[in-house]
Design a protein around this motif. Structure first.
Motif, PDB file in Angstrom:
ATOM      1  N   HIS A 189       0.825  -1.204   0.000  1.00 12.58           N
ATOM      2  CA  HIS A 189       0.000   0.000   0.000  1.00 12.58           C
ATOM      3  C   HIS A 189       0.856   1.250   0.000  1.00 12.58           C
ATOM      4  O   HIS A 189       0.573   2.200  -0.725  1.00 12.58           O
ATOM      5  CB  HIS A 189      -0.933  -0.007   1.217  1.00 12.58           C
ATOM      6  CG  HIS A 189      -2.001  -1.049   1.128  1.00 12.58           C
ATOM      7  ND1 HIS A 189      -2.821  -1.154   0.027  1.00 12.58           N
ATOM      8  CD2 HIS A 189      -2.373  -2.037   1.965  1.00 12.58           C
ATOM      9  CE1 HIS A 189      -3.657  -2.161   0.201  1.00 12.58           C
ATOM     10  NE2 HIS A 189      -3.400  -2.723   1.374  1.00 12.58           N
ATOM     11  N   LEU A 190       1.941   1.205   0.777  1.00 13.32           N
ATOM     12  CA  LEU A 190       2.832   2.362   0.850  1.00 13.32           C
ATOM     13  C   LEU A 190       3.416   2.657  -0.533  1.00 13.32           C
ATOM     14  O   LEU A 190       3.354   3.790  -1.026  1.00 13.32           O
ATOM     15  CB  LEU A 190       3.947   2.087   1.867  1.00 13.32           C
ATOM     16  CG  LEU A 190       4.835   3.292   2.144  1.00 13.32           C
ATOM     17  CD1 LEU A 190       4.061   4.355   2.913  1.00 13.32           C
ATOM     18  CD2 LEU A 190       6.083   2.885   2.920  1.00 13.32           C
ATOM     19  N   VAL A 191       3.964   1.620  -1.163  1.00 13.94           N
ATOM     20  CA  VAL A 191       4.569   1.808  -2.486  1.00 13.94           C
ATOM     21  C   VAL A 191       3.526   2.330  -3.469  1.00 13.94           C
ATOM     22  O   VAL A 191       3.785   3.226  -4.278  1.00 13.94           O
ATOM     23  CB  VAL A 191       5.188   0.483  -2.987  1.00 13.94           C
ATOM     24  CG1 VAL A 191       5.583   0.599  -4.450  1.00 13.94           C
ATOM     25  CG2 VAL A 191       6.390   0.122  -2.146  1.00 13.94           C
ATOM     26  N   ARG A 192       2.308   1.781  -3.372  1.00  9.27           N
ATOM     27  CA  ARG A 192       1.257   2.210  -4.294  1.00  9.27           C
ATOM     28  C   ARG A 192       0.908   3.672  -4.098  1.00  9.27           C
ATOM     29  O   ARG A 192       0.784   4.430  -5.056  1.00  9.27           O
ATOM     30  CB  ARG A 192       0.004   1.360  -4.091  1.00  9.27           C
ATOM     31  CG  ARG A 192      -0.093   0.272  -5.124  1.00  9.27           C
ATOM     32  CD  ARG A 192      -1.285  -0.599  -4.863  1.00  9.27           C
ATOM     33  NE  ARG A 192      -2.552   0.094  -5.029  1.00  9.27           N
ATOM     34  CZ  ARG A 192      -3.733  -0.452  -4.743  1.00  9.27           C
ATOM     35  NH1 ARG A 192      -3.775  -1.666  -4.275  1.00  9.27           N
ATOM     36  NH2 ARG A 192      -4.840   0.217  -4.927  1.00  9.27           N
ATOM     37  N   VAL A 193       0.733   4.072  -2.849  1.00  6.96           N
ATOM     38  CA  VAL A 193       0.348   5.459  -2.586  1.00  6.96           C
ATOM     39  C   VAL A 193       1.470   6.403  -3.017  1.00  6.96           C
ATOM     40  O   VAL A 193       1.238   7.404  -3.689  1.00  6.96           O
ATOM     41  CB  VAL A 193       0.009   5.648  -1.089  1.00  6.96           C
ATOM     42  CG1 VAL A 193      -0.151   7.128  -0.777  1.00  6.96           C
ATOM     43  CG2 VAL A 193      -1.267   4.905  -0.744  1.00  6.96           C
ATOM     44  N   VAL A 194       2.713   6.043  -2.650  1.00  2.65           N
ATOM     45  CA  VAL A 194       3.839   6.905  -3.013  1.00  2.65           C
ATOM     46  C   VAL A 194       3.951   7.028  -4.526  1.00  2.65           C
ATOM     47  O   VAL A 194       4.146   8.118  -5.065  1.00  2.65           O
ATOM     48  CB  VAL A 194       5.155   6.360  -2.398  1.00  2.65           C
ATOM     49  CG1 VAL A 194       6.355   7.092  -2.985  1.00  2.65           C
ATOM     50  CG2 VAL A 194       5.124   6.529  -0.890  1.00  2.65           C
ATOM     51  N   SER A 195       3.794   5.904  -5.237  1.00  4.87           N
ATOM     52  CA  SER A 195       3.949   5.985  -6.688  1.00  4.87           C
ATOM     53  C   SER A 195       2.782   6.743  -7.313  1.00  4.87           C
ATOM     54  O   SER A 195       2.950   7.430  -8.315  1.00  4.87           O
ATOM     55  CB  SER A 195       4.089   4.591  -7.304  1.00  4.87           C
ATOM     56  OG  SER A 195       2.935   3.836  -7.082  1.00  4.87           O
ATOM     57  N   THR A 196       1.597   6.639  -6.698  1.00  7.60           N
ATOM     58  CA  THR A 196       0.479   7.418  -7.231  1.00  7.60           C
ATOM     59  C   THR A 196       0.730   8.910  -7.040  1.00  7.60           C
ATOM     60  O   THR A 196       0.445   9.721  -7.922  1.00  7.60           O
ATOM     61  CB  THR A 196      -0.837   7.013  -6.539  1.00  7.60           C
ATOM     62  OG1 THR A 196      -0.965   5.601  -6.586  1.00  7.60           O
ATOM     63  CG2 THR A 196      -2.024   7.641  -7.212  1.00  7.60           C
ATOM     64  N   PHE A 197       1.297   9.256  -5.900  1.00  5.16           N
ATOM     65  CA  PHE A 197       1.680  10.651  -5.688  1.00  5.16           C
ATOM     66  C   PHE A 197       2.730  11.074  -6.713  1.00  5.16           C
ATOM     67  O   PHE A 197       2.662  12.148  -7.299  1.00  5.16           O
ATOM     68  CB  PHE A 197       2.257  10.838  -4.275  1.00  5.16           C
ATOM     69  CG  PHE A 197       1.268  11.401  -3.309  1.00  5.16           C
ATOM     70  CD1 PHE A 197       0.787  12.699  -3.471  1.00  5.16           C
ATOM     71  CD2 PHE A 197       0.806  10.654  -2.239  1.00  5.16           C
ATOM     72  CE1 PHE A 197      -0.138  13.222  -2.578  1.00  5.16           C
ATOM     73  CE2 PHE A 197      -0.123  11.164  -1.349  1.00  5.16           C
ATOM     74  CZ  PHE A 197      -0.596  12.447  -1.516  1.00  5.16           C
ATOM     75  N   GLY A 198       3.714  10.185  -6.916  1.00  6.63           N
ATOM     76  CA  GLY A 198       4.843  10.529  -7.774  1.00  6.63           C
ATOM     77  C   GLY A 198       4.441  10.877  -9.186  1.00  6.63           C
ATOM     78  O   GLY A 198       5.076  11.710  -9.841  1.00  6.63           O
ATOM     79  N   ILE A 199       3.362  10.252  -9.669  1.00  3.83           N
ATOM     80  CA  ILE A 199       2.924  10.538 -11.034  1.00  3.83           C
ATOM     81  C   ILE A 199       2.569  12.010 -11.184  1.00  3.83           C
ATOM     82  O   ILE A 199       2.745  12.612 -12.234  1.00  3.83           O
ATOM     83  CB  ILE A 199       1.729   9.625 -11.391  1.00  3.83           C
ATOM     84  CG1 ILE A 199       2.258   8.219 -11.629  1.00  3.83           C
ATOM     85  CG2 ILE A 199       0.977  10.127 -12.604  1.00  3.83           C
ATOM     86  CD1 ILE A 199       1.187   7.207 -11.857  1.00  3.83           C
ATOM     87  N   GLY A 200       2.091  12.604 -10.103  1.00  7.52           N
ATOM     88  CA  GLY A 200       1.687  13.999 -10.177  1.00  7.52           C
ATOM     89  C   GLY A 200       2.787  14.996  -9.852  1.00  7.52           C
ATOM     90  O   GLY A 200       2.515  16.179  -9.725  1.00  7.52           O
ATOM     91  N   PHE A 201       4.029  14.524  -9.710  1.00  3.18           N
ATOM     92  CA  PHE A 201       5.134  15.450  -9.415  1.00  3.18           C
ATOM     93  C   PHE A 201       5.487  16.267 -10.658  1.00  3.18           C
ATOM     94  O   PHE A 201       5.929  15.708 -11.653  1.00  3.18           O
ATOM     95  CB  PHE A 201       6.375  14.671  -8.969  1.00  3.18           C
ATOM     96  CG  PHE A 201       6.359  14.245  -7.527  1.00  3.18           C
ATOM     97  CD1 PHE A 201       5.407  14.722  -6.642  1.00  3.18           C
ATOM     98  CD2 PHE A 201       7.308  13.358  -7.046  1.00  3.18           C
ATOM     99  CE1 PHE A 201       5.391  14.339  -5.313  1.00  3.18           C
ATOM    100  CE2 PHE A 201       7.302  12.959  -5.720  1.00  3.18           C
ATOM    101  CZ  PHE A 201       6.343  13.449  -4.855  1.00  3.18           C
TER     102      PHE A 201
END
Lengths: 564, 312, 273
Positions: free
Chosen positions: B132-144
């Protein structure tokens, strides 16, 4: 080691799933024995838990939410139900091997076949690369590979379906197991290939003294290969016993129903009106007339390479009389579906003529299509894919009625209800979408849609192939009722010869895009005039164990003599 | 091997695409209102320079003839002169290729190094907190936004590690590499999230696949199942995704080069747009397009190598 | 696993919708809730760190960052909305007709798409904006010219698959008109994929719009837009981090909202298919 106890003994195996608030029991205290050298047939319909049972024997539950909540699995006296992951690894493959229904999805697409065979040998037997390769080549030859050194380096997609299943068997045998679990190993295969694979399994059993659990939905397969039969339903073992006893005197009602719905070759002629082919009365005009039809598809070819064509139907001539029920049979790739589509004007004709009720498709296309649209309809193989998932059954039926102006707008709802009655669906199904229906219910809805145009001709393309046997029997019964009560001409396409024989008055056998034989069903099936037809019929596993399976023509070196 | 025969035939199929690219770049500049010669040469052009350009590009002739001249010049390697740099466009671009290429290469390398282990970690712990952590972080990262990430990296890293240069490009190899650290990290932070999501999903899928079940059923330990069966199968779609994203990635370099004043093609493009140096805009767009076509070709080769079923 | 999925799907959707809803609300109410005029320059309050009076601090002109971020939501939401809507509509229509009718027009369109895709997205956008001149309108025009390509490809591919489905075949065999088959039977089933894609596209559009504005070719100062604000804070990043941090964070959070909605829709559609 004595044979005092069975090789594998399962006691009260129970598996539950916890995905909601209440755990559901998927396997309910199943107890079953497998003796040394025996082939045990595990029979049941989809969802009966037969595959899950076999997987749970070696601790391969498909999801983490599934748990074995009770019972013991004794392998040669030792309980492996509570074994650790490492212990189970040493058992899987090495002592209990598995083969699966769909070899295409179970073989690694990006790894060479040979490497998949040696993988188990190297891991379980600790052999080096060269020795493992030698062992693999030997096994490949045993299971019927014609050129193991070359085929060793091929990938799964380079083989036919039958050869892929042989590869799966080779992979399983490579680890030299005592027990082989075969999960629907022939369901995805054509009958002649199925016969070859089943023969191969029998030979392996003989040569290696292997014990086999054969999971299948086809009682014919069981009758031909197994020693004992176990019947499962809703996660319970409902009946187990010696093959002949179960087949001749089933104790449970469900087993009786299974046997009754098996489309084995009936002795009697297909019921129906008097055969039209009698030359007593003047022949009525054919409803469908096909004359030297060719259908070719372009394949491959691009900017730089020459365009090639594949001939799906190559020179077929056929007449279908009004009111007739005609079966078209053939193995996959025989062109039977293409013929069906060409008949309805759904695929372009390359050569030849299709005439419907006197209108020629190649000469007066628009006029003929108009006639076809309003007087002919099709029923498809995949019940879910044949209905628009966004429309309710009622909307789907109403649309047909509205477009064809079959009834005034005010009467549409009533007519939809009648159509549902005709296919024996409750009227409440009008408000439901295909996704919430079972396969059999979807197929009934598909038939209702076909009936909505009040057709003279229905073409059913493999419309029962995707269904469980008891459902198949119901759909066939429905067709029989419709044909008997309505002025209907039925073209029934199937790879299952037994169903065709029981339903159709006339049968057409296709192979490689051509008709190899046609005639009245009882004549073709009892006395086929062509070798191909004879082979095809002989390959059907009969539910009667005394009518043995015909052997595989191109079998392994293990085959000494060819069974007749 | 015949599966690789497309390496010889495929470049022929690029010709129509490159041809189309040349039409678009040609049309783009001709769409600017006003006298094309003046547009191309800028307001301060001398009458002789204007006359020369008119002759070279046939600007007095009909539009299709003008395109013909454009193509003719293109084949001779002439795309006109830059009005700001006063030199031919192609040699000018040539000097800018290296930093961009180095940036793209190091960014891809870094992304793969970040994405593969994290995707594997998440997938093998499917449904657990790490996943879940990796998923949330990567979902955030797409919007960087890359330009913002660049500044945040400068804020966080350059202050803590003052040796990290925040602008320009070096002259020696070591110096160049040091100058590439922050720019490539910026791109890698967003590219790796895209790869990670795709790879994670593919690994989860393949861990549940029949292939994995079959391998487990023959007693293979989880490590063999993962490394020999799951990963090789999961990589193929990710290569494809990388190829699809390469256009987006190169677009990212335009922004990142501007932030870090890295003298690559992207920075050249942005400056040319501000100085209305249309010859350069045209040239850079053309070169970028050809590079994308080439990269996709390389990705095709990689896909064929990764999956024996693929035929091109 | 399935239990977790059942619970997580609505959670993802709810989170995404809540984030998007919050930004929409902020955009609508910006004039009411912003404490200051976003372009009012207060020479006395330059480069002030976050404080009670200026929760996000002030920039080098003494403008209130919080107010500018709130007003920025109006522009950036508009960028994402318009930047997705035009390509979505254009691409869906083109892709549907190309896939359904095939033939020469289809081939020509596919070649055109190949050519457009040969350009790196941002490079082509920038080149078009270079011609049209900087500004938001140029951005929208460039977006419409370039962005439809992905939707057209997606819809076309879906239509090609659905065209071969049995229910399309059934519709043909029943003599339904081609337009009825396309619009009633194929398109409704084909758009699901592109609606899911439109959410991740919204992220790309938002980032591109902000990047182009950051480069100085999109929204023009002094208008408050997050990309512009980041550019304005660049020279002060080590002394006044708040000027760049907050507008950038806004982009990240809004993008996260779109991604969550996209993920949830994708799973919902995936489950249904």
């Amino acid at each position: 080691m004595t044979a005092a106890h069975p090789l594998l003994s399962v006691r009260d195996l129970t598996v539950t799933v916890e995905d909601g608030d209440t755990p559901r029991t998927l396997l309910d205290t199943v107890s079953l024995d497998l003796n040394r050298g025996e082939i045990l047939g595990l029979v049941g319909e989809s969802g009966s838990g037969k595959s899950l049972f076999c997987r749970s024997l070696v601790g391969l539950l498909p999801s983490r939410s599934l748990k074995r909540t009770g019972g013991a699995v004794l392998l040669d006296g030792q309980d492996i139900a509570g074994a650790s992951a490492v212990e189970l690894q040493a058992i899987r493959g090495a002592r209990i091997g598995m083969i699966f229904q769909n070899p295409t999805s179970h073989l690694d697409p990006v790894m060479r076949i040979g490497d998949q065979i040696t993988e188990g040998i190297r891991f379980h037997q600790g052999l080096g690369g060269v020795e493992a390769r030698t062992a693999a080549l030997e096994i490949m030859a045993q299971v019927g590979f014609t050129d193991p050194p070359r085929q060793f380096s091929n990938y799964a997609h380079e083989f036919s379906g039958g050869m892929r299943q042989r590869a799966m068997i080779a992979i399983a045998l490579a680890c030299n197991p005592e027990i082989l679990i075969a999960d629907e190993p022939t369901t995805a295969l054509d009958v002649t290939i199925q016969a070859q694979i089943l023969t191969l399994l029998l030979e392996i059993r003989k040569a290696r003294g292997l014990s086999i659990i054969l999971i299948t939905h086809d009682l014919g397969v069981v009758a031909q290969t197994c020693d004992r039969i176990a019947v499962m339903r809703h996660g319970r073992l409902i009946e187990v016993g010696e093959k002949r006893r179960i087949l001749s005197a089933p104790a449970e009602a469900y087993t009786q129903a299974l046997i009754a719905s098996h489309p084995s070759m009936p002795a009697e002629v297909a019921p129906g009106r008097s055969p039209q082919s009698e030359i007593v009365s003047p022949r009525p005009r054919a409803l469908v007339e096909i004359d030297d039809l060719h259908v070719r598809f372009p394949v491959g070819g691009g900017l730089l390479s020459r365009r090639k064509t594949f001939s799906a139907v190559g020179g077929v001539s056929l007449q279908i009389l009004p009111g007739e029920t005609v079966g078209i049979v053939g193995e996959s790739g025989s062109g039977k579906s293409t013929l069906a589509r060409a008949m309805l004007g759904l695929t372009p004709l390359s050569e030849g003529h299709v005439t419907f009720d006197g209108h020629s498709l190649s000469l007066k296309r628009a006029e003929t299509l108009k006639a076809l649209h309003s007087q002919a309809a099709m029923v498809f193989q995949d019940p879910y894919n044949s209905l628009n998932p966004r429309l309710t059954i009622g909307e789907t039926l109403a649309e047909v009625l509205r477009v064809h102006r079959k009834v005034p707008d005010a009467a549409i709802n009533a007519r939809v209800g009648e159509l549902l009655d005709l296919v024996e669906l409750d009227r409440s199904f009008a408000a439901r979408k295909p996704r919430s229906l079972s396969g059999g219910q979807c197929q009934r809805a598909g038939i209702a849609r076909a009936l909505a145009v009040e057709p003279r001709l229905i073409v059913a393309d493999e419309c029962i192939a995707a269904l469980d046997v008891t459902i198949q029997a119901q759909i066939v019964a429905l067709f029989r009722k419709l044909v008997a009560t309505m002025e209907l001409t039925l073209v029934f396409i199937a790879h299952d010869l037994a169903v065709v024989r029981s339903l159709c008055q006339r049968v057409v056998v296709m192979h490689h895009g051509r008709i190899v034989e046609e005639g009245p069903s009882d004549r073709v099936f009892s006395a086929p005039s062509q070798a191909y037809t004879a082979n095809l019929i002989a390959a059907i596993p009969d539910i009667d164990p005394d009518r043995p399976l015909s052997g595989a023509p191109l079998s392994s070196p293990l085959t000494k003599g060819q069974p007749a | 091997m015949h599966r690789y025969r497309f390496i010889l035939t495929r470049p022929l199929q690029f010709l129509p695409v490159i041809f189309g690219v040349s039409i678009i770049t040609f049309v783009l500049v001709r769409l600017i209102p006003g006298d094309p010669a003046r547009v191309l040469l800028g307001a301060r052009a001398t009458p002789t320079a204007i006359a020369n350009v008119r002759a070279q590009f046939g600007l007095d002739e009909p539009i299709w003839m003008q395109y013909f001249y454009f193509l003719q010049n293109l084949l001779k390697g002439e795309m006109g002169k830059s009005i700001t740099y006063k030199i031919d466009v192609l040699p000018l671009i040539a000097t800018r290729i290296e930093p961009t290429l180095a940036l793209v290469f190091s960014a891809v390398l870094l992304s793969v190094l970040i994405a593969v282990p994290l995707a594997a970690l998440a997938a093998r712990n499917h449904g657990r907190p790490v996943d879940h952590l990796v998923r949330v972080v990567s979902t955030f990262g797409i919007g960087f936004p890359p330009f913002w990430v660049a500044l945040m990296l400068i804020l966080l890293l350059a202050v803590a590690f003052p040796v990290l240069p925040v602008s320009g490009y070096g002259s020696t190899l070591g110096d160049k590499l040091v100058h590439l650290i922050l720019p490539s990290l910026t791109i890698a932070l967003s590219l790796s999230t895209v790869l990670m999501r795709s790879l994670r999903a593919a690994i989860v899928e393949w861990l549940k696949s029949d292939v994995a079940t079959a391998a487990r059923a023959r007693g293979m330990p989880e490590s063999i199942v993962f490394w020999r069966h799951v990963l090789p199968n999961a990589v193929a779609p990710t290569i494809n995704l990388l190829a699809v994203n390469i256009g987006w990635l190169i677009g990212g370099t335009v922004v990142v080069e501007s932030v870090f004043a890295l003298p690559g093609m992207g920075q050249l493009l942005v400056r040319a747009i501000f100085s209305r140096d249309y010859m350069v805009v045209q040239g850079v767009a053309m070169v970028f397009a050809c590079a994308t076509v080439l990269v996709n070709f390389l990705a095709d080769i990689a896909t064929v190598a990764a999956d024996p079923r693929v035929k091109l | 696993m399935s239990a977790a999925a059942l619970k997580s799907r609505p959670a993802t959707l709810v989170t995404g919708l809540a984030i998007l809803g919050a930004f929409v609300l902020v955009a609508l109410l910006a004039p009411l809730i912003a404490p200051y005029d976003p372009i009012y320059q207060d020479a006395a309050a330059r480069l002030q760190p976050p404080s009670f009076a200026h929760p996000f601090g002030t920039d080098n002109f003494g403008r209130d960052i919080l107010s500018r971020v709130l007003y920025g939501a109006r522009i950036d939401l508009q960028i994402a909305l318009i930047g997705v809507a035009f390509p979505l509509v254009i691409g869906t229509v083109i892709g549907a007709f190309a896939g359904f009718f095939g033939g020469l027009i289809d081939t020509a369109l596919m070649r055109l798409i190949d050519i457009i895709l040969a350009f790196p997205f941002l490079v082509l956008m920038l080149s078009i904006i270079a011609i049209l001149g900087p500004g938001l309108t140029s951005f929208y025009i460039a977006m419409a010219l370039v962005g439809w390509v992905s939707y057209a490809r997606l819809i076309r591919a879906q239509i090609l698959v659905l065209k071969n489905s049995d229910y399309a075949m059934a519709a043909v065999s029943l003599g339904f008109s081609r337009l009825r088959i396309l619009f009633r039977h194929l398109l409704p089933n084909a758009v699901a994929g592109s609606l899911v894609f439109s959410m991740s596209d919204a992220v790309l559009v938002l980032l591109s719009g902000a990047a182009i504005s950051y480069l100085g070719l999109g929204v023009q100062p002094p208008m408050a837009e997050w990309g512009v604000m980041v550019a304005e804070g660049q020279s002060f990043v080590t002394q006044a981090w708040w000027i760049t941090l907050f507008p950038g964070l806004s982009i990240v959070v809004l993008a996260f909202g779109f991604s969550m909605i996209g993920d949830a829709l994708g799973e919902l559609m995936g489950v249904n298919e």
